[in-house]
Design a protein around this motif. Structure first.
Motif, mmCIF file in Angstrom:
data_model
loop_
_atom_site.group_PDB
_atom_site.id
_atom_site.type_symbol
_atom_site.label_atom_id
_atom_site.label_comp_id
_atom_site.label_asym_id
_atom_site.label_seq_id
_atom_site.Cartn_x
_atom_site.Cartn_y
_atom_site.Cartn_z
ATOM 1 N N SER B 6 36.325 -30.635 1.135
ATOM 2 C CA SER B 6 35.590 -29.752 2.043
ATOM 3 C C SER B 6 35.833 -28.266 1.781
ATOM 4 N N ASP B 7 37.038 -27.896 1.335
ATOM 5 C CA ASP B 7 37.259 -26.466 1.200
ATOM 6 C C ASP B 7 36.973 -25.952 -0.211
ATOM 7 N N MET B 8 36.429 -26.773 -1.053
ATOM 8 C CA MET B 8 36.031 -26.319 -2.380
ATOM 9 C C MET B 8 34.504 -26.282 -2.422
ATOM 10 N N ILE B 9 33.950 -25.221 -3.002
ATOM 11 C CA ILE B 9 32.487 -25.222 -3.105
ATOM 12 C C ILE B 9 32.094 -25.643 -4.515
ATOM 13 N N LYS B 10 31.190 -26.598 -4.581
ATOM 14 C CA LYS B 10 30.715 -27.063 -5.887
ATOM 15 C C LYS B 10 29.282 -26.580 -6.081
ATOM 16 N N ILE B 11 29.055 -25.921 -7.203
ATOM 17 C CA ILE B 11 27.714 -25.425 -7.509
ATOM 18 C C ILE B 11 27.230 -26.106 -8.794
ATOM 19 N N ALA B 12 26.128 -26.823 -8.701
ATOM 20 C CA ALA B 12 25.571 -27.457 -9.901
ATOM 21 C C ALA B 12 24.528 -26.520 -10.513
ATOM 22 N N VAL B 13 24.541 -26.413 -11.837
ATOM 23 C CA VAL B 13 23.532 -25.629 -12.544
ATOM 24 C C VAL B 13 22.658 -26.633 -13.283
ATOM 25 N N ALA B 14 21.366 -26.671 -12.929
ATOM 26 C CA ALA B 14 20.521 -27.757 -13.428
ATOM 27 C C ALA B 14 19.142 -27.250 -13.820
ATOM 28 N N ASP B 195 27.481 -28.725 -3.515
ATOM 29 C CA ASP B 195 27.094 -28.155 -2.229
ATOM 30 C C ASP B 195 25.824 -27.324 -2.361
ATOM 31 N N TYR B 196 25.568 -26.854 -3.594
ATOM 32 C CA TYR B 196 24.418 -25.981 -3.828
ATOM 33 C C TYR B 196 23.971 -26.183 -5.279
ATOM 34 N N ILE B 221 16.828 -35.265 -1.524
ATOM 35 C CA ILE B 221 18.242 -35.499 -1.206
ATOM 36 C C ILE B 221 18.818 -34.369 -0.339
ATOM 37 N N ASN B 222 17.951 -33.481 0.144
ATOM 38 C CA ASN B 222 18.382 -32.443 1.087
ATOM 39 C C ASN B 222 19.448 -31.499 0.572
ATOM 40 N N LYS B 223 19.295 -31.019 -0.633
ATOM 41 C CA LYS B 223 20.282 -30.074 -1.180
ATOM 42 C C LYS B 223 19.727 -28.662 -1.145
ATOM 43 N N PRO B 224 20.512 -27.690 -0.696
ATOM 44 C CA PRO B 224 20.056 -26.309 -0.793
ATOM 45 C C PRO B 224 20.059 -25.850 -2.259
ATOM 46 N N PHE B 225 19.089 -25.024 -2.598
ATOM 47 C CA PHE B 225 18.994 -24.586 -3.992
ATOM 48 C C PHE B 225 18.290 -23.239 -4.093
ATOM 49 N N GLY B 226 18.453 -22.611 -5.245
ATOM 50 C CA GLY B 226 17.740 -21.389 -5.574
ATOM 51 C C GLY B 226 17.412 -21.417 -7.060
ATOM 52 N N VAL B 227 16.613 -20.445 -7.510
ATOM 53 C CA VAL B 227 16.113 -20.516 -8.884
ATOM 54 C C VAL B 227 16.495 -19.270 -9.698
ATOM 55 N N ILE B 228 16.897 -19.485 -10.933
ATOM 56 C CA ILE B 228 17.058 -18.394 -11.893
ATOM 57 C C ILE B 228 15.958 -18.544 -12.941
ATOM 58 N N ILE B 229 15.184 -17.471 -13.156
ATOM 59 C CA ILE B 229 14.179 -17.515 -14.221
ATOM 60 C C ILE B 229 14.794 -16.891 -15.470
ATOM 61 N N ASN B 230 14.923 -17.693 -16.496
ATOM 62 C CA ASN B 230 15.480 -17.211 -17.758
ATOM 63 C C ASN B 230 14.325 -16.885 -18.718
ATOM 64 N N ARG B 231 14.566 -15.998 -19.644
ATOM 65 C CA ARG B 231 13.559 -15.563 -20.614
ATOM 66 C C ARG B 231 12.312 -15.003 -19.922
ATOM 67 N N ALA B 232 12.528 -14.254 -18.849
ATOM 68 C CA ALA B 232 11.406 -13.631 -18.161
ATOM 69 C C ALA B 232 10.688 -12.699 -19.135
ATOM 70 N N GLU B 290 27.553 -16.440 0.772
ATOM 71 C CA GLU B 290 27.172 -15.847 2.048
ATOM 72 C C GLU B 290 26.228 -16.751 2.837
ATOM 73 N N ASN B 291 25.267 -17.324 2.119
ATOM 74 C CA ASN B 291 24.245 -18.102 2.806
ATOM 75 C C ASN B 291 24.554 -19.574 2.979
ATOM 76 N N HIS B 292 25.371 -20.115 2.073
ATOM 77 C CA HIS B 292 25.582 -21.560 2.119
ATOM 78 C C HIS B 292 27.038 -21.970 2.037
ATOM 79 N N GLY B 293 27.920 -21.026 1.723
ATOM 80 C CA GLY B 293 29.293 -21.416 1.400
ATOM 81 C C GLY B 293 30.151 -21.611 2.612
ATOM 82 N N ASN B 294 31.381 -22.027 2.344
ATOM 83 C CA ASN B 294 32.378 -22.187 3.378
ATOM 84 C C ASN B 294 33.507 -21.257 2.967
#
Lengths: 289, 297
Positions: B6-14, B195-196, B221-232, B290-294
């Motif tokens: 619970s006290d570790m935040i895991k961020i997947a890059v996909a 977690d994100y 699966i109800n996961k919060p996410f955001g997007v990075i656009i690469n090679r813009a 800030e928005n999703h972490g613990n």
């Protein structure tokens, strides 16, 4: 003749090269075997003639009116899919592998297996022949069975329409869907790029191709991004006795063609990269196996 | 035990589409966070084509073999009743009762244990077979990089990925999971334990199509996410329009730059020399916290 285009690493240019191959000469059957990220239909806007349901396994569902919380299913499940939450047995859809064991051992007959029937296979016509592509529903298991179904359809359409060449655009990686794409094909084209990651993945991809005793050709895409790594790849191919089919330059026109819904050879057959792709294609299809 | 700590935040890059820059983002994020003295670990979950290690000076400090169990059928005891074959949902048991032949096709076995339950004559035992390895690498003296790697010929990477994620030590506050491409099982398993999720895409029609698939999957699966656009700058504006239309958070845009591509091809970390890029990734991270972490720091 079935020709599979694969690459261990994603984004090396597999689909763009497959699309060019499919539009170089005569009619072909084009099968998009990258079923969890199918893209070729975007370029070819095929006229879909047939839609078939693909059953991607099953999921266990509990009937709470029968469940007595005996936890027997939880003890037997090896996929950590069953847990007890607030005194209620809960099955995680993500972890359930669909093995049926819980439904078989449940003394109350409270577990039902429900088919995952949201995935589809489409087949039809495009401007250079016939085309087949799969669409795996989000999060479904990509077991390679849908790839097999796509390949069977491709063979059927090839025979019915007298189109002798089948081009298979494969998924990235080296796992089950890749194995399903390459088993029994005539030739495998491996697209790589001159990056450390590209070379590392190429070696693993060649490993899987050799495990199945298949004839492989290597294309180095974007070779001019790193000449020394391209030279290293060529040297490695030579030492490992694998045929180099050719090298392609980095060219922004690839993206431009994609935006316009064309293969690079349709977009502009006269530019260097298009000419090179044509030479490579002829080399691959004309060499006797 | 399998629940996220619970006290570790895991961020997947996909990313749905391969080669959009997942590993580029995760390795540089990992590097930038470590440099700021965050306690961060990274897991290369792309077990079919693991590449992250190549970007670091590292040293192997541990290796565990990941195995699954497969049945062994003793044909002297077997009564050829066919029940194991009937219970096996993966066609991994081949049986010909009249010829007294029973065979296990190990490649098809999913280690569910159903055949052992089915067998009433005690003819089935189990043996372990290797699926791959989880290797722990030490980067700058800290055992912080884990790599999942399947053996060539193994069908599914899921078991090895799960094993690697389980091995993250509890000394870390942040874990970066470099996800396998695609939108099926291997991706879902990785995303589900995070977690994100940061989705990396490129502004092309292929990129957009695969991004949509990934978004759909993460929503189920109800996961919060955001997007990075690469090679813009390459391609067109349709990814941007999609994000605006769907109200999806754009975390960062990275312009296409041939020099970056060349640095990357040589296995170099761009954030090592490019402070601005490093700062950008850090603010992406802070934004997520800030928005999703613990508040783990």
């Amino acid at each position: 003749m079935e020709i599979a285009v694969i690459s261990g690493k994603g984004g090396t240019g597999k689909s763009s090269i497959s699309a060019a191959f499919a539009t170089l000469n005569g009619d072909v059957v084009l099968a998009d075997c990258d079923v969890d990220a199918a893209n070729l239909y975007l370029l070819f806007d095929p006229f879909v003639e047939e839609e078939e349901v693909y059953i991607a396994g099953h999921k266990a569902v509990i009937d709470y009116s029968k469940c007595t919380n005996c936890k027997m299913c939880k003890d037997y499940c090896r996929f950590d899919a069953i847990s007890l939450k607030n005194d209620k047995i809960v099955i995680s859809e993500i972890s359930c592998d669909g093995c049926f064991l819980c439904s078989r051992i449940c003394p109350e007959n409270a577990i039902r297996m429900v088919a995952n029937d949201k995935s589809r296979m489409y087949s039809g016509s495009f401007r250079n022949g016939k085309m087949i592509y799969g669409r795996l529903a989000p999060g479904e298991e990509n077991s390679g069975k849908l790839v097999n179904m796509v390949r069977l359809k491709a063979k059927q359409l090839s025979e019915e329409n007298g189109m002798n060449i089948i081009i298979l655009d494969g998924p990235p990686g080296i796992g089950c869907p890749v194995i399903s794409t390459i088993t029994g094909v005539s030739k495998v084209v491996i697209v790589t790029e001159p990056t450390i990651s590209g070379l590392d993945d190429l070696k693993r991809t060649v490993g899987i191709v050799q495990k199945f005793n298949l004839l492989a050709y290597i294309i180095i895409n974007k070779y001019d991004l790193n000449f020394s790594l391209s030279a290293q790849i060529k040297k490695w191919c030579k030492e490992s006795n694998i045929t180099m089919a050719g090298e392609l330059p980095f060219d922004k026109n690839i993206v431009e063609a994609m935006v316009q819904g064309k293969s690079i050879t349709e977009f502009n057959p006269e530019i260097n990269i298009s000419k090179k792709i044509k030479i490579i294609w002829n080399k691959i299809i004309n060499q006797k196996t | 035990m399998n629940q996220p700590v619970s006290d570790m935040i895991k961020i997947a890059v996909a990313s749905g589409k391969g080669g959009t820059g997942k590993t580029y983002i995760s390795t540089n994020l990992f590097y930038s966070l470590s440099k700021k003295n965050y306690r961060v670990a990274m897991v290369d979950c792309d077990a079919e084509a693991p590449n992250a290690v190549a970007f670091f000076e590292s040293e192997i400090v541990g290796k565990t073999e990941v195995t699954q169990k497969v049945p062994v059928i003793n044909s002297d005891i077997c009564t050829f009743c066919g029940k194991c074959h009937e219970y096996c949902n993966y066609n991994a048991i081949f049986i010909l009762p009249p010829m007294k032949i029973v065979k296990v096709i190990e490649d098809l076995c999913h280690d569910c244990g159903a055949c052992s339950v089915a067998c009433k004559s005690g003819a089935i035992s189990e043996k372990p077979v290797s699926l791959g390895q989880v290797t722990t690498f030490s980067v700058k003296g800290k055992p912080s990089l884990l790599e999942a790697r399947i053996n060539i010929g193994v069908m599914s990477p899921v078991t090895v990925i799960k094993a690697a994620i389980k091995q993250i030590d509890n000394q870390s506050d942040i874990a970066i999971l470099d996800s396998p491409p695609g939108t099926s099982c291997p991706f879902v398993q990785t995303a589900a334990s995070a977690d994100y999720v940061i989705l990396v895409t490129e502004p092309t029609p292929f990129g957009l199509s695969d991004l949509k698939q990934s978004v759909e999957t993460l929503k189920t699966i109800n996961k919060p996410f955001g997007v990075i656009i690469n090679r813009a700058g390459l391609g067109n504006n349709s990814v941007m329009e999609y994000l605006t239309h769907e109200n999806i958070q754009l975390l960062l845009e990275i312009p296409f730059n041939k020099e970056i591509a060349v640095l990357y091809s040589n296995g170099r970390l761009v954030s090592e020399t490019n402070e601005i890029f490093s700062e950008q990734l850090l603010s992406v991270f802070e934004n997520i916290i800030e928005n999703h972490g613990n508040s783990s720091n």
